[in-house]
Design a protein around this motif. Sequence first.
Motif, mmCIF file in Angstrom:
data_model
loop_
_atom_site.group_PDB
_atom_site.id
_atom_site.type_symbol
_atom_site.label_atom_id
_atom_site.label_comp_id
_atom_site.label_asym_id
_atom_site.label_seq_id
_atom_site.Cartn_x
_atom_site.Cartn_y
_atom_site.Cartn_z
ATOM 1 N N ALA A 103 30.741 -27.141 -51.530
ATOM 2 C CA ALA A 103 29.986 -28.370 -51.007
ATOM 3 C C ALA A 103 31.060 -29.666 -50.598
ATOM 4 C CB ALA A 103 28.733 -28.441 -52.075
ATOM 5 N N GLU A 108 27.612 -25.450 -46.228
ATOM 6 C CA GLU A 108 26.444 -25.327 -46.649
ATOM 7 C C GLU A 108 26.569 -24.023 -47.552
ATOM 8 O OE1 GLU A 108 21.667 -25.446 -44.981
ATOM 9 O OE2 GLU A 108 23.585 -25.547 -43.774
ATOM 10 N N TYR A 131 25.359 -33.028 -54.619
ATOM 11 C CA TYR A 131 25.693 -31.842 -53.700
ATOM 12 C C TYR A 131 24.353 -31.002 -53.345
ATOM 13 C CZ TYR A 131 30.493 -32.657 -54.780
ATOM 14 O OH TYR A 131 31.737 -33.022 -54.770
ATOM 15 N N ARG A 134 23.541 -29.623 -49.909
ATOM 16 C CA ARG A 134 24.242 -28.490 -49.279
ATOM 17 C C ARG A 134 24.215 -27.439 -49.899
ATOM 18 N NH1 ARG A 134 29.405 -32.089 -48.235
ATOM 19 N NH2 ARG A 134 28.864 -33.165 -46.459
#
Length: 227
Positions: A103, A108, A131, A134
């Motif tokens: 991330a 992703e 994060y 993501r």
Amino acid sequence: MNAQHDRLVQLVEEEVRSTAAYLGIERLRPEVLEALRAVPRELFVPEIKRGLAYADHPLPIGCGQTISQPYIVAVMSDLLGVEAGGRVLELGTGSGYQAAILAAMGVEVYSLEIIPELAERASATLEELGYGERVHIRVGDGWNGWPEAAPFEGIIVTAAAPGIPRPLADQLAPCGRLLIPVGEARGIQQLQLQTRMPDGGLSGCTLLPVRFVPVTGDLGQTLEPGR
């Protein structure tokens, strides 16, 4: 960033150079090194182990699982070859550290974890670090992948498997890469790098010996490279 992060990066770079003959690379991409510097590994290990967080070796995280050696995390992140904005499937969230590194590289991540306690803890840590947008975490058996989010430019398996899961191979995008430790549970495995060919088959190589905790859950069909 601090001196501990810089020292960890130095240790990882030294290990990469010493294993260049296995890996086929002598240095890691800058974005991997920056991710190692950016992600606070101590937040992904139990508090009692935080004094060892920046040593280059695995550590127990509870539930019979471990956080992987930073060198292995860095190498697997690099060899996936996925650029920022790409999509990666991870089998075995564990502590969440591998997902955090990806991330931090702008990738992703769709991550599957069979142990609810670990999934919940990793999700909370990733959210705390920013994060969460993501990294998507799902509790369940990872052998069948995440078909509704496929195809993936990269798939990373962070537990030892007896072979290459057929569903994961099918969820790779054309030219996508799969990194997986293959071998006996509780023993030495071989880290394999496989690429999906235009005809849907896999072509790849064995990189180096590794030791991962075994995949758990119901193991399904495996696929031999080139089939």
